[in-house]
Design an enzyme around this catalytic site. Structure first.
Site, PDB file in Angstrom:
ATOM      1  CD  GLU A 258      -2.835  -1.178   0.355  1.00 63.27           C
ATOM      2  OE1 GLU A 258      -3.377  -0.110   0.061  1.00 63.27           O
ATOM      3  OE2 GLU A 258      -3.091  -2.253  -0.215  1.00 63.27           O
ATOM      4  CB  CYS A 297      -1.977   6.852   2.128  1.00 64.46           C
ATOM      5  SG  CYS A 297      -3.244   5.937   2.995  1.00 64.46           S
TER       6      CYS A 297
END
Ligand code: NAP
Length: 521
Positions: A258, A297
């Site tokens: 990720e 993020c």
């Protein structure tokens, strides 16, 4: 005075790395919090401990029993979450920021536990589908079964969500029966350490199921192979380096990444000033810029706006940003805390300089901010920063991630160009379209789905219940293609299944039933 080295929890005991370690400072006051070092710790023994004791203890439990253990661990954190809130403030997090990490993490573990208790069999093996008859007489069939690999999960986390990042990986791994070693990011390792301490003290988990390395892990990848899994969250650069390790390229350890992404939000052509959607777009952008001081993020890095509305949006967003109060978490009126540390602020300033060189500054000065309740020069404070780039062909807004309260306004004309600009991010975790026009929504969602792990369509009808652009949910997939890492987490029980080995077992129907522990008719 040298700082205390943060403990690690390995092979059933707390121990400290040797040497001075890396000093970690309070994001607000600059005081030393701890030092982080794993030097001299026996990581080989830790891996052995997980593989032998951790694995066999977890195999003694069925899926629902493991889910119950995860639920107890989450409940222990819930009971002591005040301690985690207090520590979060040292990392610059306001109460709202800490809630995203702490409550978000506990809630995620609870959801995984609940789904697993309801939907997984009281067994250590899952039949993934119905038997497929492979012969005419019905004596030979095949069926996919899922079992626990004979390995460990190593999770390597980013600094911005030390609790949520750990729990969203830990819950599905443990439910799948995979013992886990957690390696938190150095700047907030003390938060992960405290959460692990609470879980260990609760006795909720079987021995060997959870270990913690506070510090770097040289040599650990050399111990991993085809039965092991590595779950990485962090920058695209680190992901690329780790993915190239022989543990992954030669020995086929599973690797899920990720990474960062240049997420976009698109304002629909129908959303003129005065419409609910215009307000929703502006509010979402300000929220995404300021929660966790933009260290998310999934935050909106690129705000795509119909060209004739750029000025309206710039003015509306600037007006809201002007009311953001930057300062010490908990101080009166403060709505945005600090970045995690001074070097992070240097990185944000450098990334901002690249963005603004491609366009112009709309709001904020990277070197000047009014700070409430703290001394500005000691903490990692920064103003929210809004940039405008009219030349959308420039690479910077599509490539440079300023991991702080920074976003760029970009003009577009028509759905086709909006889709093309979204794709310039080369793969994102989250995108949003703010429109009340279902045709525009359809065109844009279908046009950009290939580049996104999750897309939110926001309008007046869903706004009240919407969980927002930047919030990953345990029930839905979190991840994204390309630059976002190409991985997938969460997504309900998909995350548990992703930890299991799928094997096609062939034989007579009676044998297949026996393998699954089902009655043999
Ligand atoms: P980072 O510098 O890439 O570090 C991530 C993790 O990797 C840290 O635990 C780090 O440990 C570790 N690491 C670095 N080099 C390593 C090596 N050679 N071997 C093993 N581990 C190594 O990222 P960060 O600064 O912590 O996090 C910010 C970035 O993460 C942003 O770009 C953000 O977009 C991204 N992010 C993505 C997601 C997502 O879900 N996709 C979520 C949050 C953040 P040390 O800290 O000890 O060096």
């Amino acid at each position: 005075m040298t700082a205390d080295v943060l403990p690690s929890y390995l092979a059933g005991a707390w121990s400290r790395g040797s040497g001075a370690g890396t000093e970690v400072r309070d994001a607000v006051t600059g005081e030393t919090v701890c030092a982080v070092s794993a030097e001299g710790l026996d990581l080989e023994a830790a891996v052995g401990h997980a593989r032998s004791l951790g694995w066999s203890e977890l195999q003694k439990l069925t899926f629902p029993a493991r889910a119950a253990a995860v639920k107890s661990a989450a409940a222990a954190l819930q009971a002591r979450k005040g301690e985690l809130y207090e520590l979060s403030a040292r990392a610059g997090a306001t109460r709202r920021d800490a809630a995203v990490d702490v409550d978000g993490g506990i809630g995620t573990a609870m959801v995984f536990a609940s789904l697993a208790r309801k939907e997984l069999p009281d067994s250590v093996v899952i039949a993934e589908d119905e038997p497929v008859m492979l012969g005419r007489q019905g004596t030979f069939a095949g069926r996919h079964v899922l079992t626990t690999p004979r390995g460990i999960a190593l999770q390597i986390n980013a600094f911005n969500f030390p609790i949520w990042g750990m729990l969203e990986k830990l819950a599905p791994a443990l439910i799948a029966g995979v013992p886990t070693i957690v390696k938190p990011a150095t700047p907030t390792a003390y938060l992960a350490e405290h959460a692990v301490r609470i879980i260990i003290e609760s006795g909720a988990l079987p021995e060997g199921a959870l270990q913690l390395v506070s510090g770097s892990i040289p040599g650990l990848f050399d111990l991993l192979g085809g039965q092991d899994q590595i779950g990485f969250t962090g920058s695209a650069q680190t992901a690329a380096r780790l993915r190239a390790d022989a543990a992954v390229t030669r020995r086929s350890a599973r690797f899920n990444a990720e990474a960062d992404s240049l997420n976009c939000s698109i304002l629909g052509p129908d959303a003129t000033p005065g419409t609910a959607e215009f307000e929703l777009f502006v509010d979402a952008l300000v929220t995404e810029m300021t929660v966790k001081a933009g260290q998310k993020c999934t935050a909106i890095r690129r705000a795509l706006v119909p060209a004739d509305r750029l000025r309206d949006v710039a003015e509306a967003v600037s007006a809201k940003l002007a009311s953001v109060v930057v300062g010490a978490p908990g101080a009166d009126g403060v709505t945005m805390g600090a970045l995690v540390g001074l070097s992070q602020r240097d990185d944000v300033r450098a990334a901002y300089a690249r963005l603004v060189a491609a366009g112009s500054a709309v709001f904020g000065d990277p070197d000047k901010v009014d700070v409430h309740g703290a001394e500005a020069e000691l903490g990692a404070f920064i103003s929210p920063l809004l940039v405008r780039v009219d030349d959308v062909d420039r690479s910077e807004p599509h490539e440079v991630e300023a991991f702080g309260p920074v976003s760029t306004l970009l003009p577009y004309s028509g759905a086709e160009q909006a889709i093309a600009l979204a794709a310039r991010g080369e793969g994102s975790l989250a995108g949003s379209v703010v429109t009340h026009d279902p045709d525009f929504a359809r065109d844009v969602v279908l046009g950009m789905a290939a580049y996104h792990g999750r897309i939110l369509v926001l309008d007046r009808d869903s706004a009240a219940e919407s969980t927002g652009h930047g919030t990953p949910l345990p029930q839905l997939v979190h991840g994204g293609p390309g630059r976002a890492g190409g991985g997938e987490e969460e997504g309900g029980l998909r995350a548990v299944r992703a930890h299991l080995q799928r094997t096609a077992v062939q034989g007579s129907p009676a044998v297949l039933a026996a393998v699954l522990g089902l009655p043999q008719s």
